[in-house]
Design an enzyme around this catalytic site. Structure first.
Site, PDB file in Angstrom:
ATOM      1  N   THR A 118       0.859  -1.182   0.000  1.00  0.00           N
ATOM      2  CA  THR A 118       0.000   0.000   0.000  1.00  0.00           C
ATOM      3  C   THR A 118       0.905   1.245   0.000  1.00  0.00           C
ATOM      4  OG1 THR A 118      -0.086   0.012   2.423  1.00  0.00           O
ATOM      5  CG2 THR A 118      -1.853  -1.181   1.280  1.00  0.00           C
ATOM      6  N   LYS A 161      14.438   5.908   3.857  1.00  0.00           N
ATOM      7  CA  LYS A 161      15.431   4.900   3.457  1.00  0.00           C
ATOM      8  C   LYS A 161      16.690   5.005   4.314  1.00  0.00           C
ATOM      9  CE  LYS A 161      13.415   4.796  -1.128  1.00  0.00           C
ATOM     10  NZ  LYS A 161      13.303   5.513  -2.396  1.00  0.00           N
ATOM     11  N   GLU A 197      13.667  -5.799   1.097  1.00  0.00           N
ATOM     12  CA  GLU A 197      14.688  -5.303   0.156  1.00  0.00           C
ATOM     13  C   GLU A 197      14.145  -4.181  -0.737  1.00  0.00           C
ATOM     14  OE1 GLU A 197      18.069  -6.345  -0.412  1.00  0.00           O
ATOM     15  OE2 GLU A 197      17.990  -4.586  -1.714  1.00  0.00           O
ATOM     16  N   LYS A 206       7.668   1.901   3.165  1.00  0.00           N
ATOM     17  CA  LYS A 206       8.681   2.509   4.034  1.00  0.00           C
ATOM     18  C   LYS A 206       8.117   3.058   5.334  1.00  0.00           C
ATOM     19  CE  LYS A 206       9.121   3.960   0.094  1.00  0.00           C
ATOM     20  NZ  LYS A 206       9.212   4.611  -1.216  1.00  0.00           N
TER      21      LYS A 206
END
Ligand code: HSE
Length: 337
Positions: free
Chosen positions: A96, A225, A149, A125
């Site tokens: 999502t 990230k 990943e 994330k």
């Protein structure tokens, strides 16, 4: 392996596409049968324990905008959460859109699957940048695999690469271009003098920008990230609020020209180390490994034994990101079979 995909935007459709492209080959090579038993979007779901046809699913979504229009098996209004209680599955693919305010609904989906003893693969994330330890610890205590990943750098191999290929090294820092959309915008502005607004629009049409593209241009996506890299590779315990963030909205065509005259490019760089968590525009030399264009991402891992190791790959894109999801599914299969 029975697979349930929650979220059917660019990444979810990419997963269905790679299932269609690779199902036979993966069966031959690994003995893994990728059986898609459910998919959901914000309007509803489609469930078939006998397996869905990924091509028909993509076609249905493209034509009608809804997976629930899939012939015979579509259910309008059924949520991802409800689907997880309805269908028998082995592995949840949570794709999502990223929500950096509270990580929802992905956080709830992921925790629910883990509590129910299911393996999880995600590119999302939000939950990783806000609740990393909680999720990873819960996965460990429930004995399930949790792989992500695709959450950093799309198809650029970095997390599994650091954990497996560089398993014997201490990694001291990671430094890189971690957002494909801003790299696409900045490199087009530098090369072709394209306008910021027009190039952002193109990035949205290509399906590489976040659902809310401010997350890309304001550096929020890259900051997520940085957090994931710091927690996963550098063994830190940090969250999104710990990152110093500056995006690219103040970068003008004039500043790009000026940098170019001096032999530099402007790139949005993320850095994670024991001391630093930062996202900011920085100058990189033309001709350096960081002078990559388009949607490419690049990252240098500073290690003790191998010194600097640099990886590069497509940082965004539907099938590209799905390639990382597929490799996580295969590695789960290797553990499970
Ligand atoms: N919007 C993201 C990017 C997608 O441009 O890099 C991949 O995380």
């Amino acid at each position: 392996m029975r697979i349930c995909i929650i979220g059917f935007g660019a990444v979810g459709q990419g997963v269905a596409r790679v299932f269609s492209m690779k199902r036979n080959k993966i069966k031959q090579k690994y003995g893994l049968d990728l059986e898609l038993v459910a998919a959901t979007d914000s309007e509803g779901a489609v469930i078939s324990e006998g397996g869905l046809d990924p091509d028909l699913l993509i076609e249905t979504k493209k034509k009608t905008g809804k997976v629930s229009e899939y012939p015979k098996y579509g259910v309008s209004g059924l949520s991802g959460y409800e689907v997880m209680d309805t269908v028998e599955y082995d592995c949840l693919i949570e794709v999502t859109p990223t929500n950096i305010d509270d990580g929802e609904p992905a956080r709830t989906h992921i925790l629910k699957a883990i509590e129910n003893g299911k393996d999880v693969v995600t590119s999302n994330k939000g939950p990783l940048a806000l609740s990393y330890r909680e999720i990873v610890d819960k996965a460990k205590s429930n004995g399930v695999e949790f792989k992500f990943e695709a959450s950093v750098g799309g198809a650029m191999p970095i997390l599994n690469f650091a954990h497996e290929t560089l398993a014997g090294c201490d990694i001291n820092s990671v430094f890189g271009i971690l957002n494909g959309t801003t790299n696409f915008i900045l490199s087009r502005m530098a090369k072709e003098g394209s306008s910021y607004e027009q190039t952002l629009k193109e990035a949205q049409q290509l399906g590489i920008a976040e659902t809310n593209p401010a997350q890309d241009v304001d550096g929020i996506d890259a900051a997520c990230k940085v957090v994931i890299l710091a927690n996963s590779i550098l063994n830190r315990d940090v969250s999104f609020k710990d990152v110093e963030i500056d995006g690219i909205s103040k970068i003008t065509p004039g500043s790009i020209e000026l940098a170019k005259k001096e032999g530099y490019l402007i790139k949005l760089i993320g850095e994670a180390s024991q001391e630093t968590l930062e996202v900011s525009p920085r100058l990189v030399r033309e001709g350096s490994p960081f002078a990559v264009g388009g949607t490419l991402n690049v990252a240098t891992l500073k290690t003790d034994l191998a010194e600097d190791v640099t990886v590069v790959g497509k940082g965004a894109g539907s099938v590209e990101t799905a390639s990382a999801i597929l490799s996580d599914i295969i590695s789960i299969w290797k553990v499970r079979k």
